[in-house]
Design a protein around this motif. Structure first.
Motif, short mmCIF file in Angstrom:
data_model
loop_
_atom_site.label_atom_id
_atom_site.label_comp_id
_atom_site.label_asym_id
_atom_site.label_seq_id
_atom_site.Cartn_x
_atom_site.Cartn_y
_atom_site.Cartn_z
N SER A 131 -16.04 8.11 20.45
CA SER A 131 -16.97 9.22 20.58
C SER A 131 -17.67 9.26 19.26
O SER A 131 -17.32 8.56 18.30
CB SER A 131 -16.45 10.47 20.90
N PRO A 132 -18.88 9.95 19.22
CA PRO A 132 -19.60 10.20 17.76
C PRO A 132 -18.52 10.52 16.88
O PRO A 132 -18.71 10.14 15.59
CB PRO A 132 -20.68 10.96 17.98
N GLU A 133 -17.73 11.57 17.14
CA GLU A 133 -17.02 11.94 16.22
C GLU A 133 -15.77 11.06 15.77
O GLU A 133 -15.24 11.18 14.65
CB GLU A 133 -16.14 13.24 16.81
N GLU A 134 -15.81 9.82 16.38
CA GLU A 134 -14.75 8.79 15.96
C GLU A 134 -15.40 7.69 15.19
O GLU A 134 -14.95 6.59 15.13
CB GLU A 134 -14.07 8.36 17.19
N LEU A 135 -16.64 7.81 14.83
CA LEU A 135 -17.54 6.88 14.31
C LEU A 135 -16.74 6.08 13.21
O LEU A 135 -17.32 5.06 12.97
CB LEU A 135 -18.97 7.39 14.03
N ASP A 136 -15.97 6.74 12.47
CA ASP A 136 -15.32 5.92 11.31
C ASP A 136 -14.72 4.89 11.87
O ASP A 136 -14.47 3.87 10.72
CB ASP A 136 -14.24 6.87 10.50
N LEU A 160 -28.07 9.94 16.53
CA LEU A 160 -26.74 9.60 15.76
C LEU A 160 -27.31 9.02 14.33
O LEU A 160 -26.50 9.65 13.31
CB LEU A 160 -25.83 8.51 16.18
N SER A 163 -28.12 11.77 11.95
CA SER A 163 -27.05 12.82 11.84
C SER A 163 -26.24 12.53 10.33
O SER A 163 -26.18 11.27 10.10
CB SER A 163 -25.89 12.84 12.98
N LEU A 165 -22.94 12.12 10.38
CA LEU A 165 -21.84 11.39 10.74
C LEU A 165 -22.33 9.81 10.34
O LEU A 165 -21.38 9.02 9.83
CB LEU A 165 -21.63 11.21 12.12
N TRP A 166 -23.46 9.31 10.59
CA TRP A 166 -23.99 8.09 10.31
C TRP A 166 -23.95 7.66 8.87
O TRP A 166 -23.52 6.48 8.34
CB TRP A 166 -25.34 7.75 10.94
N THR A 168 -22.02 8.99 6.58
CA THR A 168 -20.39 8.57 5.99
C THR A 168 -20.11 7.21 6.08
O THR A 168 -19.02 6.85 5.59
CB THR A 168 -19.57 9.45 6.97
#
Length: 211
Positions: A131-136, A160, A163, A165-166, A168
């Motif tokens: 998921s996007p939240e697991e992008l790491d 994405l 955002s 998240l990207w 990081t």
């Protein structure tokens, strides 16, 4: 379209069981039909099977040998230039897919002896969907990604990338993120696609091959 295939009057039909096992009798009625077990994994076995079925065993073996020698040499040159970078392979399609070593593109990096992030070292499946939240989990020293040709997928990726998240991702911060052709990396499944992947790796790492 079986009628269209029959009109071609083929001597040989090549396909895969995962695609067309249900119509194997109909295909065999048209011409000798040879099916590989899968459509992507074990692509080298498919090349060998194609060579055997078409009477071109030697040509198939030579093509694979040439590719494998190039992959090994290119991998050595990349490591000499860049150390031992971890390379993440990501596809944006129906979710975020991480490609594992037994996938088509994953085998290219294996053949080149190039390292993968911890999230991409599974040997029991082709992909992992995150998921996007697991992008790491998509991060690596180098991030190589493809985008499936679909407007909704492209829009989702744009959101994405806009955002936090990207940003990081370490590869993003180092500007070591590379877009490559989806058709070659994800659907190539043969020697020509494999050679395109090696071309891209040489370009990404600025390797002059044979130097």
């Amino acid at each position: 379209n079986l009628e269209a295939i029959a009109l071609l009057d083929p001597d040989l039909i090549l396909t895969s069981a995962v695609r067309h096992e249900s119509i194997a009798p109909e295909l065999s009625a048209i011409a000798t039909t040879v099916m590989s077990e899968s459509a992507g994994g074990g692509w080298k076995d498919i090349v060998r099977l194609t060579g055997e079925a078409s009477g071109r065993d030697a040509a198939a073996a030579a093509a694979l040998s040439s590719y494998e020698a190039r992959a090994a040499e290119l991998g050595d040159e990349i490591r000499q230039l860049a150390g031992d970078p971890t390379i993440s392979i990501v596809r944006f399609v129906d979710g975020i897919r991480l490609y594992q070593p037994i996938s088509f593109s994953g085998t290219e990096l294996e053949d080149a002896g190039l390292s993968r992030p911890e999230s991409q070292q599974r040997t029991d499946d082709f992909i992992t969907i995150i998921s996007p939240e697991e992008l790491d989990q998509a991060d690596g020293d180098v991030l190589i990604y493809t985008v499936f040709a679909n407007d909704a997928v492209a829009d989702g990726l744009a959101d994405l990338q806009a955002s936090p998240l990207w940003d990081t991702l370490g590869a993003v911060q180092r500007d070591d993120v590379h877009l490559v052709l989806d058709d070659a990396w994800m659907s190539g499944g043969g020697v020509f696609g494999a050679e395109v992947i090696l071309d891209d790796l040489a370009r990404i790492f600025d390797v002059t091959e044979g130097s």
